[in-house]
Scaffold this active site. Structure first.
Site, PDB file in Angstrom:
ATOM      1  N   HIS A  82       0.762  -1.549   0.125  1.00 40.01           N
ATOM      2  CA  HIS A  82      -0.089   0.051  -0.398  1.00 40.01           C
ATOM      3  C   HIS A  82       0.667   1.379  -0.093  1.00 40.01           C
ATOM      4  O   HIS A  82       1.661   1.112   0.940  1.00 40.01           O
ATOM      5  CB  HIS A  82      -0.735   0.123   0.784  1.00 40.01           C
ATOM      6  CG  HIS A  82      -1.911   1.296   0.933  1.00 40.01           C
ATOM      7  ND1 HIS A  82      -3.291   0.427   0.984  1.00 40.01           N
ATOM      8  CD2 HIS A  82      -2.018   1.751   1.202  1.00 40.01           C
ATOM      9  CE1 HIS A  82      -4.063   1.601   0.904  1.00 40.01           C
ATOM     10  NE2 HIS A  82      -3.323   2.245   0.886  1.00 40.01           N
ATOM     11  N   ASP A 161     -13.834   2.901   7.136  1.00 39.17           N
ATOM     12  CA  ASP A 161     -12.751   3.844   6.287  1.00 39.17           C
ATOM     13  C   ASP A 161     -13.666   3.882   4.914  1.00 39.17           C
ATOM     14  O   ASP A 161     -13.224   5.499   4.455  1.00 39.17           O
ATOM     15  CB  ASP A 161     -11.344   3.036   5.987  1.00 39.17           C
ATOM     16  CG  ASP A 161     -10.116   3.661   4.823  1.00 39.17           C
ATOM     17  OD1 ASP A 161     -10.209   5.308   4.880  1.00 39.17           O
ATOM     18  OD2 ASP A 161     -10.224   3.157   3.895  1.00 39.17           O
ATOM     19  N   ARG A 168     -12.437  12.994   4.341  1.00 31.38           N
ATOM     20  CA  ARG A 168     -10.943  13.965   4.193  1.00 31.38           C
ATOM     21  C   ARG A 168     -10.935  14.170   2.641  1.00 31.38           C
ATOM     22  O   ARG A 168     -10.362  15.668   2.755  1.00 31.38           O
ATOM     23  CB  ARG A 168     -10.358  12.180   5.292  1.00 31.38           C
ATOM     24  CG  ARG A 168     -10.892  11.961   6.525  1.00 31.38           C
ATOM     25  CD  ARG A 168      -9.594  11.249   6.521  1.00 31.38           C
ATOM     26  NE  ARG A 168      -8.609  11.416   6.724  1.00 31.38           N
ATOM     27  CZ  ARG A 168      -7.434  10.142   5.689  1.00 31.38           C
ATOM     28  NH1 ARG A 168      -7.635   8.830   5.308  1.00 31.38           N
ATOM     29  NH2 ARG A 168      -6.204  10.399   5.991  1.00 31.38           N
ATOM     30  N   SER A 183      -6.049   5.166   8.376  1.00 31.12           N
ATOM     31  CA  SER A 183      -6.915   4.828   7.170  1.00 31.12           C
ATOM     32  C   SER A 183      -6.265   3.243   6.513  1.00 31.12           C
ATOM     33  O   SER A 183      -6.252   2.263   6.211  1.00 31.12           O
ATOM     34  CB  SER A 183      -6.908   5.566   6.384  1.00 31.12           C
ATOM     35  OG  SER A 183      -7.137   5.374   4.839  1.00 31.12           O
ATOM     36  N   LYS A 187      -7.132  -1.272   6.799  1.00 31.61           N
ATOM     37  CA  LYS A 187      -8.002  -2.220   4.729  1.00 31.61           C
ATOM     38  C   LYS A 187      -6.852  -3.058   5.189  1.00 31.61           C
ATOM     39  O   LYS A 187      -7.246  -4.053   4.594  1.00 31.61           O
ATOM     40  CB  LYS A 187      -7.558  -0.689   4.229  1.00 31.61           C
ATOM     41  CG  LYS A 187      -9.099  -0.102   4.229  1.00 31.61           C
ATOM     42  CD  LYS A 187      -8.413   0.666   2.447  1.00 31.61           C
ATOM     43  CE  LYS A 187      -7.775   1.622   2.687  1.00 31.61           C
ATOM     44  NZ  LYS A 187      -7.616   3.048   2.576  1.00 31.61           N
TER      45      LYS A 187
HETATM   46  N1  URA Z   1      -4.042   5.391   1.190  1.00 29.10           N
HETATM   47  C1  URA Z   1      -5.133   5.917   2.715  1.00 29.10           C
HETATM   48  O1  URA Z   1      -5.636   4.314   2.495  1.00 29.10           O
HETATM   49  N2  URA Z   1      -5.134   6.649   3.203  1.00 29.10           N
HETATM   50  C2  URA Z   1      -4.211   7.748   3.803  1.00 29.10           C
HETATM   51  O2  URA Z   1      -5.515   8.233   4.873  1.00 29.10           O
HETATM   52  C3  URA Z   1      -3.633   7.556   2.663  1.00 29.10           C
HETATM   53  C4  URA Z   1      -3.900   7.222   1.850  1.00 29.10           C
END
Ligand code: URA
Length: 440
Positions: A82, A161, A168, A183, A187
């Site tokens: 990620h 999220d 956001r 966040s 996930k």
């Molecule tokens: N990637 C994400 O999944 N969440 C964030 O808040 C920033 C980048």
């Protein structure tokens, strides 16, 4: 308990307890708490911060807000990846097929654009027919049969999220360590991989602008991962300039495909290969030297490109795009941006460049906005390169002619020039895992 009191408490800089965070996450996910109260709390958290205990509670509650995926039916060590988000960051499109071509299954859930940054799902949707909404069963079956699947945050995975991410994005509350860490990690925890590799971006195009802040974010996420028993590591990589030359959805997919063909921009190739090799080491394939060689072979031999093609086909996309870029939608207007002076590009305010691309249609202004997949920017000149007055530094692509002037202004204002060639820092800046921080 009242949402009003929770907002007031955080507004005044006090620590929220587990029950208060739970009240917020449950209430917002189930639609009992309206967007305006959630937005007010997000802004209070943004301004006042959260301590590690609050951040860990927030992450756990967000991960538990929906279903969790069980990947145990897929053979082998599953490693997820990620990025914390950047401009021109299309590494997932390169890394996922490479890692799959090296025999490590990749079950990747990706997001949409956030703030000035792009998102993998928006990029993939520029391929005609490509479905990013897969049922859980289809997602797992594709990983088993193809070796790789990239899907949106489908079904009921970390729905807290999903809602907060969109809110956001529209309320200038992205760049906060606790909000980003919770966040990302909620996930990743819900998505079920055994090991997690994070690409924490740092610099003007990242949410974290300084190396120290980025390392802090990396450590926060590694700590959360370790606490829940998922081996987590982070590579901190440069985002003081866009990665590669393309910014904008279909432009980035084409550049990712070029990189899988072994002819992509060198910075994109270096970061993608590093991430892919790190994922392979986390999966236990071998040490970094061995894994780097494996990555290079997967690209040079065409296996990674073939994996990408199979994934596109399996997810309903037209895989002819791999050899025929004219099958992507084309923007009606193209505009060359010329340099106003002679000199070297000293720096690029990369978040502004992301904003210029959004203005052209590549990103969303509100939660409900749709995006123009063909819009974006090709940068011909980046930090450290020499330019002559009148030379083309970038090309803008859009379907909205009225946006060209403003986007050009923003792009030009994002560049600073110097009389001598500036040095650029390395692309790979640090590696963080449970054993500590290694700086390069
Ligand atoms: N990637 C994400 O999944 N969440 C964030 O808040 C920033 C980048």
């Amino acid at each position: 308990m009242r949402m009003y009191d929770i907002i007031e408490k955080k507004r005044d800089g006090k620590e929220l307890d587990y029950e208060e965070i739970k009240f917020f996450i449950k209430g917002y996910t189930q639609g009992r708490i309206p967007d305006y109260q959630a937005a007010a709390l997000l802004m209070a958290i943004f301004l006042r911060g959260m301590n590690p205990r609050e951040t860990a509670d927030l992450t756990e509650l967000m991960a538990d807000s929906g279903d969790k995926i069980d990947l145990s039916g897929i053979k082998g060590v599953k490693v997820d990846k990620h990025s914390t988000g950047g401009v021109g960051d299309k590494t997932t499109l390169v890394v996922a097929p490479i890692v799959a071509a090296c025999g490590v299954p990749v079950a990747k859930m990706s997001g949409r654009g956030l703030g000035h940054t792009g998102g993998t799902i928006d990029k993939l949707e520029s391929i005609k027919g490509f479905r990013t909404e897969l049922s859980r069963e289809e997602f797992i079956r594709n990983v088993q049969e193809v070796g790789v699947a990239i899907a949106g945050q489908t079904g009921n995975l970390a729905p807290a999220d999903k809602k907060l991410y969109a809110l956001r994005d529209a309320t200038a509350t992205v760049s906060n360590i606790s909000l980003i860490a919770s966040s990302v990690m909620s996930k990743k925890i819900a998505a079920g991989a055994d090991k997690i590799l994070l690409d924490v971006k740092t610099g003007s195009g990242a949410f974290m602008k300084t190396l120290e802040e980025s390392i802090k974010l990396a450590r926060a996420m590694v700590d959360i991962g370790e606490r829940v028993g998922r081996k987590t590591a982070a590579v901190v990589t440069d985002m003081d300039a866009p990665l590669g030359n393309a910014v904008g959805n279909s432009l980035e997919v084409m550049e990712a495909i070029d990189t899988l063909k072994g002819r992509g921009p060198s910075d994109l190739q270096e970061v993608s290969f590093e991430l892919a090799a790190r994922m392979l080491t986390l999966a236990g394939i071998g040490d970094m030297d061995f894994c780097r060689r494996k990555v290079e072979t997967a690209v040079a031999g065409g296996d990674a490109l073939e994996k990408f093609a199979r994934m596109v086909r399996r997810q309903g996309g037209d895989d002819r795009i791999i050899h025929d870029y004219s099958l992507f939608d084309k923007a009606r207007f193209e505009h060359d941006v010329l340099s106003d002076k002679d000199g070297y590009i000293q720096s690029i305010k990369t978040d502004s460049l992301g904003t210029a691309s959004m203005m052209l249609g590549a990103g969303r202004e509100t939660k409900e906005s749709s995006i123009d997949h063909s819009a974006g920017i090709l940068m011909y000149k980046k930090t450290g390169m020499e330019v002559r007055k009148g030379e083309v530094i970038a090309k803008l692509f859009t379907n909205d002619r009225d946006k060209i002037h403003e986007a050009e202004k923003v792009l030009k204002a994002s560049l600073s020039y110097s009389d001598h060639r500036p040095s650029r820092r390395p692309l790979i800046l640090a590696y963080v895992d449970s054993e500590g921080v290694k700086r390069f």
